[in-house]
Scaffold this active site. Structure first.
Site, short mmCIF file in Angstrom:
data_model
loop_
_atom_site.label_atom_id
_atom_site.label_comp_id
_atom_site.label_asym_id
_atom_site.label_seq_id
_atom_site.Cartn_x
_atom_site.Cartn_y
_atom_site.Cartn_z
N HIS A 107 15.00 94.28 76.87
CA HIS A 107 14.31 94.52 75.59
C HIS A 107 14.81 93.55 74.54
CE1 HIS A 107 17.88 97.06 75.82
NE2 HIS A 107 18.01 96.87 74.52
N HIS B 170 15.32 93.07 70.43
CA HIS B 170 15.37 93.74 69.13
C HIS B 170 14.79 92.83 68.06
CE1 HIS B 170 18.43 96.91 70.18
NE2 HIS B 170 18.76 96.04 71.10
P1 AMP Z 1 20.79 97.84 73.51
O1 AMP Z 1 22.08 98.37 72.96
O2 AMP Z 1 20.54 96.39 73.19
O3 AMP Z 1 20.64 98.14 74.98
O4 AMP Z 1 19.65 98.60 72.73
C1 AMP Z 1 19.14 99.83 73.12
C2 AMP Z 1 18.37 100.36 71.94
O5 AMP Z 1 17.47 101.35 72.40
C3 AMP Z 1 19.26 101.00 70.86
O6 AMP Z 1 19.08 100.32 69.62
C4 AMP Z 1 18.74 102.44 70.81
O7 AMP Z 1 18.71 102.97 69.52
C5 AMP Z 1 17.34 102.30 71.38
N1 AMP Z 1 16.79 103.50 72.00
C6 AMP Z 1 17.40 104.33 72.87
N2 AMP Z 1 16.56 105.32 73.23
C7 AMP Z 1 15.40 105.11 72.58
C8 AMP Z 1 14.15 105.80 72.52
N3 AMP Z 1 13.91 106.91 73.24
N4 AMP Z 1 13.17 105.30 71.73
C9 AMP Z 1 13.40 104.19 71.00
N5 AMP Z 1 14.55 103.49 71.01
C10 AMP Z 1 15.54 103.94 71.78
#
Ligand code: AMP
Ligand code: ZN
Length: 138
Positions: free
Chosen positions: A101, A103
């Site tokens: 993903h 950001h």
């Molecule tokens: P990373 O730390 O780069 O793997 O980012 C994962 C991101 O996913 C974090 O910023 C979380 O807040 C976000 N996240 C986790 N669960 C969900 C969800 N159900 N819907 C939207 N974002 C999420």
């Protein structure tokens, strides 16, 4: 291919709800549930890739076309002053969801977002060797 028990595979497929900004056959763009700033969203391929190392070429090539469109729309609609595009790979790099993903983090004066590192010093000889060895693999 989807992966069993992967949160972002399920969100991508619409099996788990998300506040979706955009979707097409390949991607879903939705707001992060724990935003770093107002408008923080994620660009997620619907197909499962663990991280950037696993991303296939068709997805990689479409990704930044979409990211730049999303960035321009965010700039138009949010009163942002800047934007960080952050993409974590591996636990050490801060990855917590192991489905690729990207950001999109809007920046505002006085916000609490922190993506800065301490600048280091480069060793010119080492850089030349690395430029060759990394470059040779491309
Ligand atoms: P990373 O730390 O780069 O793997 O980012 C994962 C991101 O996913 C974090 O910023 C979380 O807040 C976000 N996240 C986790 N669960 C969900 C969800 N159900 N819907 C939207 N974002 C999420
Ligand atoms: Zn997945």
């Amino acid at each position: 291919m989807k992966k069993e028990d992967c949160l972002f595979c399920k969100i991508g497929a619409g099996e788990i709800p998300s506040t979706t900004i955009y979707e097409d056959d390949d991607f879903r763009v939705f707001f992060d549930v724990s935003p770093a700033s107002k408008g923080h969203c994620l660009i997620v391929p619907k197909e499962h890739f663990d991280d950037v190392f696993a991303l296939d070429e068709p997805t990689a090539s479409k990704l930044f076309v979409l990211a730049s469109k999303v960035a321009r729309s965010m700039k138009k609609e949010l009163n942002l002053e800047g934007l960080n595009i952050v993409q974590n790979n591996g636990t050490i790099a801060g990855q917590t969801v192991f489905h690729f993903h990207m950001h999109m983090i809007p920046r505002y004066a006085g916000d609490t977002v922190n993506v800065k590192w301490i600048p280091g010093e480069a060793d010119t000889n080492e850089l030349q060797e690395l430029a060759k060895s990394i470059g040779d693999n491309l």
